[in-house]
Design a protein around this motif. Structure first.
Motif, PDB file in Angstrom:
ATOM      1  N   SER A  92       0.804  -1.091   0.121  1.00  0.00           N
ATOM      2  CA  SER A  92      -0.179   0.024   0.009  1.00  0.00           C
ATOM      3  C   SER A  92       1.063   1.215  -0.163  1.00  0.00           C
ATOM      4  CB  SER A  92      -1.077   0.164   1.118  1.00  0.00           C
ATOM      5  OG  SER A  92      -1.753   1.149   1.039  1.00  0.00           O
ATOM      6  N   THR A  95       2.569   1.658  -3.356  1.00  0.00           N
ATOM      7  CA  THR A  95       1.813   1.895  -4.359  1.00  0.00           C
ATOM      8  C   THR A  95       1.440   3.299  -4.511  1.00  0.00           C
ATOM      9  OG1 THR A  95       0.741  -0.177  -4.422  1.00  0.00           O
ATOM     10  CG2 THR A  95      -0.710   1.735  -5.309  1.00  0.00           C
ATOM     11  N   LEU A 135      -0.680  -0.070 -11.132  1.00  0.00           N
ATOM     12  CA  LEU A 135      -1.017   0.552  -9.934  1.00  0.00           C
ATOM     13  C   LEU A 135      -2.272   0.849  -9.650  1.00  0.00           C
ATOM     14  CD1 LEU A 135       2.135   3.025  -9.798  1.00  0.00           C
ATOM     15  CD2 LEU A 135       1.882   0.852  -8.386  1.00  0.00           C
ATOM     16  N   HIS A 139      -4.461  -0.514  -6.645  1.00  0.00           N
ATOM     17  CA  HIS A 139      -5.007   0.493  -5.693  1.00  0.00           C
ATOM     18  C   HIS A 139      -6.649   0.287  -5.655  1.00  0.00           C
ATOM     19  CE1 HIS A 139      -5.639   4.251  -3.758  1.00  0.00           C
ATOM     20  NE2 HIS A 139      -6.382   4.881  -4.440  1.00  0.00           N
TER      21      HIS A 139
END
Length: 162
Positions: A92, A95, A135, A139
């Motif tokens: 996380s 990213t 990404l 996400h």
């Protein structure tokens, strides 16, 4: 003390940038065609089409909005990350910081590729665009995982108005 919800400017920038990036992805081929035409005729100023101008202006706008968003991120409280396994936390964090790096760097690399002109920089810009799509998928998957699998409804809601 950290916030429990992102601020209105954070949310506005998040969604504005998301829409702008979506538009860029949909219309990226117009810039690619213009760049190819430019490379066939290397004179300065050649290759500009309506699609190329739109792509360049929107890309520059995304870069500026991301700089604004980075400044907000560094100067205001944001919600803490949700409780998750260490690997999920690492992915996380990576990213999010890659979003900043890519969405600030891509307009710069794209402009350099156009004005130098450079096939190599154009290829870097193109490959980075593909990484960006990955990404985005990661996400969205992460947000949906927290909402539907982990049962942490607050994660998704903290970036939604009201």
């Amino acid at each position: 003390m950290s916030a429990t919800k992102y601020t209105a400017p954070h949310m506005m920038l998040h969604w504005l940038i998301a829409v702008a990036v979506g538009i860029q992805i949909i219309f990226a081929d117009a810039m690619g065609a213009s760049f190819d035409a430019k490379m066939e005729n290397i004179e300065i100023g050649t290759g500009w089409t309506g699609g190329a101008i739109f792509h360049a202006l929107l890309g520059a706008t995304i870069g500026i909005l991301m700089l604004w968003r980075l400044a907000l991120r560094l100067t205001t409280d944001i919600p803490p990350p949700p409780e998750s396994a260490g690997v999920i936390q690492t992915v996380s964090r990576a990213t999010h910081w890659l979003f900043y790096a890519i969405l600030i760097g891509m307009p710069i690399v794209g402009a350099l590729a156009w004005f130098i002109p450079s096939e190599t920089l154009a290829e870097v810009h193109d490959v980075t665009g593909k990484v960006l799509i990955g990404l985005i998928v990661l996400h969205i998957a992460g947000a949906l995982y927290h909402h539907f699998v982990a049962g942490d409804k607050a994660v998704l809601r903290r970036m939604l108005p009201r």
